[in-house]
Enzyme design. Structure first.
Site, PDB file in Angstrom:
ATOM      1  N   CYS A  95       0.854  -1.190   0.000  1.00 28.09           N
ATOM      2  CA  CYS A  95       0.000   0.000   0.000  1.00 28.09           C
ATOM      3  C   CYS A  95       0.888   1.237   0.000  1.00 28.09           C
ATOM      4  CB  CYS A  95      -0.965  -0.008   1.177  1.00 28.09           C
ATOM      5  SG  CYS A  95      -0.470   0.978   2.583  1.00 28.09           S
ATOM      6  N   GLU A  96       0.511   2.184  -0.818  1.00 26.00           N
ATOM      7  CA  GLU A  96       1.379   3.349  -0.988  1.00 26.00           C
ATOM      8  C   GLU A  96       1.256   4.342   0.171  1.00 26.00           C
ATOM      9  OE1 GLU A  96       0.224   4.858  -4.775  1.00 26.00           O
ATOM     10  OE2 GLU A  96      -1.281   6.210  -3.962  1.00 26.00           O
ATOM     11  N   HIS A  97       0.276   4.140   1.022  1.00 24.46           N
ATOM     12  CA  HIS A  97       0.130   5.071   2.143  1.00 24.46           C
ATOM     13  C   HIS A  97       1.018   4.698   3.320  1.00 24.46           C
ATOM     14  CE1 HIS A  97      -4.039   5.664   0.265  1.00 24.46           C
ATOM     15  NE2 HIS A  97      -3.227   6.591  -0.165  1.00 24.46           N
ATOM     16  N   HIS A  98       1.291   3.404   3.494  1.00 23.59           N
ATOM     17  CA  HIS A  98       2.066   2.958   4.652  1.00 23.59           C
ATOM     18  C   HIS A  98       3.256   2.073   4.302  1.00 23.59           C
ATOM     19  CE1 HIS A  98      -2.119   3.683   6.062  1.00 23.59           C
ATOM     20  NE2 HIS A  98      -1.486   4.298   7.040  1.00 23.59           N
ATOM     21  N   GLN A 136      -5.578  -0.210  -3.690  1.00 21.11           N
ATOM     22  CA  GLN A 136      -6.333  -1.325  -4.279  1.00 21.11           C
ATOM     23  C   GLN A 136      -7.280  -0.861  -5.391  1.00 21.11           C
ATOM     24  OE1 GLN A 136      -8.344  -3.725  -1.335  1.00 21.11           O
ATOM     25  NE2 GLN A 136      -9.738  -4.573  -2.869  1.00 21.11           N
ATOM     26  N   HIS A 164      -5.684  -5.763   4.251  1.00 19.25           N
ATOM     27  CA  HIS A 164      -4.659  -4.722   4.355  1.00 19.25           C
ATOM     28  C   HIS A 164      -3.973  -4.760   5.716  1.00 19.25           C
ATOM     29  CE1 HIS A 164      -5.544  -2.433   0.618  1.00 19.25           C
ATOM     30  NE2 HIS A 164      -6.642  -3.157   0.703  1.00 19.25           N
ATOM     31  N   CYS A 166      -1.909  -2.743   6.912  1.00 21.68           N
ATOM     32  CA  CYS A 166      -1.829  -1.440   7.589  1.00 21.68           C
ATOM     33  C   CYS A 166      -3.052  -1.232   8.483  1.00 21.68           C
ATOM     34  CB  CYS A 166      -1.663  -0.306   6.589  1.00 21.68           C
ATOM     35  SG  CYS A 166      -2.956  -0.184   5.358  1.00 21.68           S
TER      36      CYS A 166
HETATM   37 ZN   LIG Z   1      -2.092   1.468   4.042  1.00 21.95          ZN
END
Ligand SMILES: [Zn+2]
Length: 211
Positions: A95-98, A136, A164, A166
């Site tokens: 995931c590109e956020h975490h 996603q 996920h 995260c």
């Molecule tokens: Zn994430």
């Protein structure tokens, strides 16, 4: 489902061309180890920056491969016009956020219009988009758009179910850890019976995605 616009829709430029700079990753991981209060010189951590750099080289290799080139030799002209479904393709992405993994299962279907792609290529297409920093929703749409542009079929459908890490590891909104996204084009969007045939097929004998 409605499409969401993303800041960087790589589907229009599948070959982003980024190369993972191993030295930069190593230096950055070393800084992270120090920043979290660790001793990067202790035995267990000594080679960690190097390992992580190599790992990102693998996990993010999808930026360097052009999906169109990969499937080039596996496109065939056929008269077949029944639904092609490849279900339960497993993949892992970040995931590109975490920068934490999400593990997922994808179902892909299309209704050919004179062209098909070799079946073994579909998981490879999925993998290529998975080996990038992703969300996603975008990845689901990239797979659908890519197959649409590649084969110009009567329709394409992609459903992705994912867990996920995260969400799960951080203990927030655990109920949202499992997410399903879909992208539909052509007949799967306009024809209820076609969509239903696909959805019935993928729910048959379906098991809960687990870690
Ligand atoms: Zn994430």
């Amino acid at each position: 489902m409605e499409y969401v616009d993303f800041d960087d829709n790589l589907a229009s430029n599948p070959l982003a061309g980024n190369k993972v700079d191993a030295n930069e990753v190593q230096a950055a991981v070393l800084r992270i180890l120090k920043a979290v209060g660790e001793d990067p010189e202790r035995d267990g951590l000594k080679r960690t920056p190097e390992r992580v750099a190599r790992m990102y080289g693998e996990l993010l290799a999808g930026y360097q491969t052009d999906p169109a080139t990969m499937v080039n030799e596996a496109i065939f002209d056929v008269k077949y016009d029944e639904m092609v479904i490849v279900r339960d393709i497993e993949f892992y992405s970040l995931c590109e956020h975490h920068l934490l993994p999400f593990m997922a299962r994808v179902h892909v279907a299309y209704l050919p219009d004179g062209k098909v792609v070799g079946l073994s290529k579909i998981p490879r297409i999925v993998d290529l988009f998975a080996r990038r920093l992703q969300v996603q929703e975008r990845m689901t749409r990239q797979i659908a758009d890519f197959i649409r542009d590649l084969l110009h079929p009567q329709g394409v459908a992609v459903v992705v179910e994912a867990l996920h890490l995260c969400m799960m590891m951080r203990g927030v909104q655990k109920h949202n850890a499992r997410m399903t996204t879909s992208a539909m084009h052509g007949a799967f969007r306009s024809n209820l019976a076609t969509r239903q045939e696909f959805l019935d097929n993928i729910s048959r004998g379906a098991t809960q995605l687990q870690i």
